[in-house]
Design an enzyme around this catalytic site. Structure first.
Site, PDB file in Angstrom:
ATOM      1  N   TYR A 113      -9.209   2.105  -4.174  1.00 22.89           N
ATOM      2  CA  TYR A 113      -9.633   3.508  -4.247  1.00 22.89           C
ATOM      3  C   TYR A 113     -10.275   3.984  -2.940  1.00 22.89           C
ATOM      4  O   TYR A 113     -10.191   5.169  -2.592  1.00 22.89           O
ATOM      5  CB  TYR A 113     -10.576   3.725  -5.426  1.00 22.89           C
ATOM      6  CG  TYR A 113      -9.842   3.904  -6.727  1.00 22.89           C
ATOM      7  CD1 TYR A 113      -9.040   5.024  -6.948  1.00 22.89           C
ATOM      8  CD2 TYR A 113      -9.930   2.948  -7.737  1.00 22.89           C
ATOM      9  CE1 TYR A 113      -8.345   5.186  -8.140  1.00 22.89           C
ATOM     10  CE2 TYR A 113      -9.240   3.105  -8.938  1.00 22.89           C
ATOM     11  CZ  TYR A 113      -8.449   4.224  -9.130  1.00 22.89           C
ATOM     12  OH  TYR A 113      -7.756   4.380 -10.299  1.00 22.89           O
ATOM     13  N   GLU A 211     -10.219 -26.296 -19.642  1.00 26.16           N
ATOM     14  CA  GLU A 211      -9.307 -25.168 -19.383  1.00 26.16           C
ATOM     15  C   GLU A 211      -9.835 -23.829 -19.892  1.00 26.16           C
ATOM     16  O   GLU A 211      -9.818 -22.840 -19.166  1.00 26.16           O
ATOM     17  CB  GLU A 211      -7.946 -25.462 -20.022  1.00 26.16           C
ATOM     18  CG  GLU A 211      -6.908 -24.379 -19.782  1.00 26.16           C
ATOM     19  CD  GLU A 211      -5.526 -24.792 -20.260  1.00 26.16           C
ATOM     20  OE1 GLU A 211      -4.684 -23.896 -20.436  1.00 26.16           O
ATOM     21  OE2 GLU A 211      -5.279 -26.003 -20.463  1.00 26.16           O
ATOM     22  N   ASP A 263      -4.822 -28.510 -21.559  1.00 33.24           N
ATOM     23  CA  ASP A 263      -3.816 -28.618 -22.616  1.00 33.24           C
ATOM     24  C   ASP A 263      -2.674 -29.536 -22.183  1.00 33.24           C
ATOM     25  O   ASP A 263      -2.331 -29.620 -21.001  1.00 33.24           O
ATOM     26  CB  ASP A 263      -3.235 -27.242 -22.951  1.00 33.24           C
ATOM     27  CG  ASP A 263      -4.218 -26.368 -23.717  1.00 33.24           C
ATOM     28  OD1 ASP A 263      -5.208 -26.890 -24.239  1.00 33.24           O
ATOM     29  OD2 ASP A 263      -3.976 -25.139 -23.776  1.00 33.24           O
TER      30      ASP A 263
END
Length: 383
Positions: A113, A211, A263
């Site tokens: 911006y 994780e 995982d």
């Protein structure tokens, strides 16, 4: 008729720069000086930007990290196909120089911006979307050999830590053993000028990185970090650069080993790969992000049988998972490691994946009281 009084906006005074900021500001000024020099000599201004492509990335067996090669792309002002990208490059460097001079920082969205406006005389904006600005920021990083945090830019905070360490953050003392249930939110900018470590105030023996925040909450609620004298972190999935930089500093400056609990799927393997060797897309940051000594505790493809889990926790692999697993197996830093090849082949033959949360089916605290302590005690991990 009374004359209107004109008001002027006072320019923000320059601040005293740290040595790091002074070095970055000098690089930015040098870039501008080269433009002026080229114009004075009636030459086409240009910049040589290191190529951020897969073809320009290689794995260093000696350093055990991903590195960027020497290929570059020339970006010229007086080339119609490159003029806009050149203008945007100069615009981003100008915005970063302003931030450094004022001693202020802004988000990636904030810089977008700051720099977005309609170019005078035409109906075209400097930037239409933030992604356009973000790409130029990464170009400037590699052009100046400076990470975006040194350009006073930050991303949204993701990740937290708790544990046996006290340090200062912008002069405020942070005792990570007294952070409550939410922990210390790891900021995007964790450079030494902001976060200052003191070895005498670190009692932790290692770092455990998990994780997801949900898994982290289980470890925190069970006070794992207190029982095992460690620092506990998470990165909300793929860890952002602030978390990776924090892990790198904790490991290298405080000499703390790093263990990962992720995982058992191709994406968990990839997260570990990024933490350990660095990111292919951001290879220029590997020196200050990658941790080659990081260890993978789990979950492992053998854990379904080893932990006697029920069929209900299985998540079938899809075609994308299989394709990604085969890609990961071919990474140079994995393809010559028999244990990793066995791990990935086992997951493919299982034809299912496992989340860390699946261990809750054994017991709510099985992961904190049995699984991780056993892996650490037996030094049972992948490297």
């Amino acid at each position: 008729m009374a004359k209107k009084k004109l008001t002027t906006v006072a320019k923000a005074p320059k601040v005293k720069l740290s040595p790091r900021d002074a070095k970055t500001a000098e690089r930015l000024t040098g870039l501008a000086d080269r433009v002026v020099s080229a114009a004075n000599n009636r030459k086409d201004p240009y910049v040589e930007i290191p190529s951020r492509t897969l073809a320009n990335v290689h794995y260093s067996p000696r350093k055990k990290i991903i590195e960027m090669g020497n290929a570059t792309n020339r970006r010229q002002l007086f080339d119609l196909s490159q003029a806009k990208a050149y203008m945007r490059t100069m615009l981003v460097t100008s915005g970063c120089k302003k931030l450094i001079d004022q001693g202020k920082s802004t988000s990636l969205r904030g810089l977008f911006y700051m720099l977005k406006h309609t170019i005078e005389g035409v109906k075209e904006n400097t930037f239409d979307e933030q992604g356009e600005c973000d790409t130029i920021i990464e170009d400037v990083e590699v052009l100046l050999s400076s990470i975006r945090e040194e350009l006073h830019l930050y991303a949204e905070n993701r990740g937290a830590m708790v544990g046996a360490i006290t340090f200062t953050d912008k002069g405020d003392e942070i005792n990570c053993a007294k952070m409550g249930s939410g922990g210390y939110a790891i900021p995007s900018i964790v450079e030494p000028e902001v976060v200052v470590f003191d070895k005498a105030k670190c009692k932790a023996k290692f770092i455990l990185h998990v994780e997801k925040g949900t898994v982290w909450q289980r470890f925190n609620e069970d006070r794992f970090w207190e029982k095992h004298n460690c620092i506990l972190t998470h990165g909300s999935g793929q860890p952002p650069r602030g978390v990776r930089r924090m892990l790198h500093r904790l490991h290298n400056e405080l000499e703390l080993p790093l263990y990962c609990v992720l995982d058992n799927d191709p994406w968990g393997y990839y997260i570990y790969s990024v933490i350990k060797q660095g990111s292919i897309n951001l290879a220029f940051e590997s020196q200050r992000m990658a941790i080659p000594e990081a260890k993978y505790l789990g979950l492992r493809s053998i854990d379904f049988e080893r932990c006697q889990l029920s069929d209900s926790v299985k998540i079938s692999l899809n075609d994308t998972d299989r394709k990604r697993a085969k890609q990961v197996a071919q990474y140079p830093w994995f393809e010559k490691k028999p244990k990793w090849q066995t791990e990935i082949k086992k997951m493919l033959s299982n034809d299912f994946k496992l989340e860390v949360e699946s261990l809750i089916s054994k017991d709510i605290s099985y992961v904190t009281e049995e699984y991780v302590p056993t892996r650490l005690r037996e030094q049972d991990w992948l490297d």
